[in-house]
Design a protein around this motif. Structure first.
Motif, mmCIF file in Angstrom:
data_model
loop_
_atom_site.group_PDB
_atom_site.id
_atom_site.type_symbol
_atom_site.label_atom_id
_atom_site.label_comp_id
_atom_site.label_asym_id
_atom_site.label_seq_id
_atom_site.Cartn_x
_atom_site.Cartn_y
_atom_site.Cartn_z
ATOM 1 N N GLN A 150 0.752 -1.222 0.033
ATOM 2 C CA GLN A 150 0.058 -0.191 -0.039
ATOM 3 C C GLN A 150 1.029 1.345 0.004
ATOM 4 O O GLN A 150 1.956 1.366 0.646
ATOM 5 C CB GLN A 150 -1.115 0.171 1.249
ATOM 6 C CG GLN A 150 -1.674 1.255 1.346
ATOM 7 C CD GLN A 150 -2.673 1.171 2.593
ATOM 8 O OE1 GLN A 150 -3.126 0.222 2.972
ATOM 9 N NE2 GLN A 150 -2.779 2.498 3.237
ATOM 10 N N GLY A 151 0.463 2.255 -0.826
ATOM 11 C CA GLY A 151 1.210 3.364 -1.053
ATOM 12 C C GLY A 151 2.456 3.533 -1.853
ATOM 13 O O GLY A 151 3.122 4.315 -1.910
ATOM 14 N N ASP A 156 8.470 1.684 -7.804
ATOM 15 C CA ASP A 156 8.291 0.382 -7.144
ATOM 16 C C ASP A 156 7.110 -0.470 -7.480
ATOM 17 O O ASP A 156 7.057 -1.637 -7.954
ATOM 18 C CB ASP A 156 7.827 0.576 -5.712
ATOM 19 C CG ASP A 156 9.201 1.120 -4.772
ATOM 20 O OD1 ASP A 156 10.342 0.924 -5.431
ATOM 21 O OD2 ASP A 156 9.222 1.687 -3.751
ATOM 22 N N ALA A 157 6.216 0.211 -8.034
ATOM 23 C CA ALA A 157 4.852 -0.350 -8.595
ATOM 24 C C ALA A 157 5.313 -1.175 -9.889
ATOM 25 O O ALA A 157 5.085 -2.191 -10.107
ATOM 26 C CB ALA A 157 3.787 0.429 -8.760
ATOM 27 N N THR A 242 2.003 3.694 -13.134
ATOM 28 C CA THR A 242 1.120 4.767 -12.696
ATOM 29 C C THR A 242 -0.188 4.182 -12.186
ATOM 30 O O THR A 242 -0.735 4.389 -11.270
ATOM 31 C CB THR A 242 0.734 5.824 -13.488
ATOM 32 O OG1 THR A 242 1.904 6.633 -13.805
ATOM 33 C CG2 THR A 242 -0.052 7.036 -12.980
ATOM 34 N N LEU A 243 -0.632 3.123 -13.062
ATOM 35 C CA LEU A 243 -1.974 2.488 -13.050
ATOM 36 C C LEU A 243 -1.711 1.631 -11.533
ATOM 37 O O LEU A 243 -2.813 1.456 -10.762
ATOM 38 C CB LEU A 243 -2.352 1.685 -14.024
ATOM 39 C CG LEU A 243 -2.602 2.435 -15.441
ATOM 40 C CD1 LEU A 243 -3.047 1.189 -16.442
ATOM 41 C CD2 LEU A 243 -3.821 3.230 -15.129
ATOM 42 N N ILE A 244 -0.805 1.018 -11.474
ATOM 43 C CA ILE A 244 -0.625 0.082 -10.389
ATOM 44 C C ILE A 244 -0.438 0.855 -8.883
ATOM 45 O O ILE A 244 -1.013 0.516 -7.919
ATOM 46 C CB ILE A 244 0.826 -0.876 -10.653
ATOM 47 C CG1 ILE A 244 0.557 -1.810 -11.820
ATOM 48 C CG2 ILE A 244 0.953 -1.629 -9.274
ATOM 49 C CD1 ILE A 244 1.922 -2.466 -12.185
ATOM 50 N N THR A 250 -4.384 2.708 -1.486
ATOM 51 C CA THR A 250 -5.047 2.365 -0.151
ATOM 52 C C THR A 250 -5.175 1.063 0.469
ATOM 53 O O THR A 250 -5.944 0.829 1.390
ATOM 54 C CB THR A 250 -6.568 3.385 -0.006
ATOM 55 O OG1 THR A 250 -7.423 2.647 -1.152
ATOM 56 C CG2 THR A 250 -6.783 4.940 -0.347
ATOM 57 N N ARG A 251 -4.596 0.330 -0.536
ATOM 58 C CA ARG A 251 -4.626 -1.239 -0.225
ATOM 59 C C ARG A 251 -3.408 -1.806 -0.675
ATOM 60 O O ARG A 251 -2.646 -1.395 -1.677
ATOM 61 C CB ARG A 251 -5.941 -1.605 -0.779
ATOM 62 C CG ARG A 251 -5.839 -1.755 -2.299
ATOM 63 C CD ARG A 251 -6.901 -2.367 -3.025
ATOM 64 N NE ARG A 251 -8.207 -1.582 -3.015
ATOM 65 C CZ ARG A 251 -9.347 -1.907 -3.597
ATOM 66 N NH1 ARG A 251 -9.439 -3.177 -4.365
ATOM 67 N NH2 ARG A 251 -10.481 -1.106 -3.650
#
Length: 336
Positions: A150-151, A156-157, A242-244, A250-251
């Motif tokens: 989360q966050g 990183d995503a 960006t989508l990930i 929030t999760r």
């Protein structure tokens, strides 16, 4: 490395597929399902890569790979969230009904959470109980992630992307307005999605996968006629990182999460609506966009939505015109 699942059981049977999609090797002695591999990727990925190398060299037992025998690579998933990264598509749809595009659409991705408990295989029929529902294809790119905290930020995503593939995210267009009018989002208007026969690791795509985008034309045919050749790397307002990150705001996202790009859409060379392939354009990745352009140009849509017996094909090619992810090929069938 290319991974697929043969039909059998709720989660399929994991196999490694050769780069030319001609052969496969069983992976059950390493890990039985793709979800299990994603759950412990650092452990299983090197072993699967070794199996893939042996398969390419022909040094292990192998079988012919037939795409009709494949399930979705993940026949079910813990999460399926579809974005709308090509704001050009959203802008056209809103223009057709005389609505402005909110400024936030260019900075804050749209995303909905789809049903992930039942996905269709690449050769499975599209079940349609009522043609009046307005069945539409939507050709998109998808990624599958490992665990994302989360966050997490964009970089990183993006680093959590494990696999890349294609989807036909079927929509029932005539059910959408009533659902959206309730202010609670899609549900009945979004039936089971379909995925390409294989998912591919980012490294196997080379320079086609860069900056969180897949830079290849997405080819779509309807009843054997060209419909779309839009480049997935062009006009993508929000990359997959960006989508990930948006989904993870929030999760936590758990391994096996599938994130979709939304309908791939390119602007016309003049910056306006794209043109059909027959008129020198790159065409469209869904019928709603075809109908939208018809409405903008002539005041009303002419092209019908999918009917029973229609056949859809979706794929991407390498430089030798070979499918990279295999081919989604589906016929619309009556369903009770």
């Amino acid at each position: 490395m290319k991974l697929a699942s043969l039909k059998g059981g709720r989660d399929g049977r994991l196999i490694v597929v050769s780069s030319d999609l001609a052969w496969y090797a069983e992976a059950e002695n390493i890990v039985p399902t793709l979800q299990a591999a994603l759950d412990d990727w650092d452990r299983y990925a090197p072993l699967l890569r070794n199996l893939s190398t042996d398969l390419e060299h022909g040094s292990i037992p192998r079988e012919r790979f037939h795409e009709r025998e494949a399930a979705a690579p993940l026949p079910r998933a813990y999460q399926w969230a579809d974005g709308s990264a090509y704001v050009n598509h959203v802008a056209l749809v809103r223009q057709a009904r005389g609505a402005e595009v909110p400024e936030s659409f260019w900075s804050d991705p749209l995303m909905y959470q789809g049903g992930s408990d039942d996905f269709l295989g690449p050769r499975d029929a599209i079940p349609l109980a009522d043609e009046a529902w307005g069945c539409d294809l939507e050709a998109e790119v998808v990624v599958v992630t490992g665990d994302v905290a989360q966050g997490s930020g964009r970089d990183d995503a993006l680093g959590a992307v494990r696999l890349i593939g294609l989807t036909n995210d079927v929509s029932l267009r005539n059910l959408i307005p009533a659902e959206l009018a309730k202010g609670f989002g899609f549900f009945q208007s979004k039936p089971a999605s379909t995925f390409s026969p294989v998912f591919v690791t980012p490294d196997a795509l080379g320079d086609w996968w860069r900056d969180g985008k897949l830079h290849r034309p997405l080819i779509v045919e309807l009843n054997g006629a060209p419909l779309g050749r839009a480049d997935a790397g062009i006009d993508m307002t929000f990359d997959f990182g960006t989508l990930i990150a948006h989904a993870a705001k929030t999760r936590n996202l758990r391994a096996g999460t599938i994130i979709g790009s939304g309908t791939v859409s390119n602007r016309g060379a003049d910056g306006g609506p794209g043109k059909p392939i027959s008129e020198g354009g790159v065409g469209y990745s869904c019928l709603a966009e075809v109908r939208t352009v018809e409405t903008i140009l002539s005041g009303k849509p002419v092209t019908p939505f999918l009917r029973h017996g229609d056949t859809v094909r979706i794929w991407m090619e390498d430089e030798r015109h070979r499918p990279v992810f295999g081919t989604i090929e589906q016929t619309v069938a009556a369903a009770g």
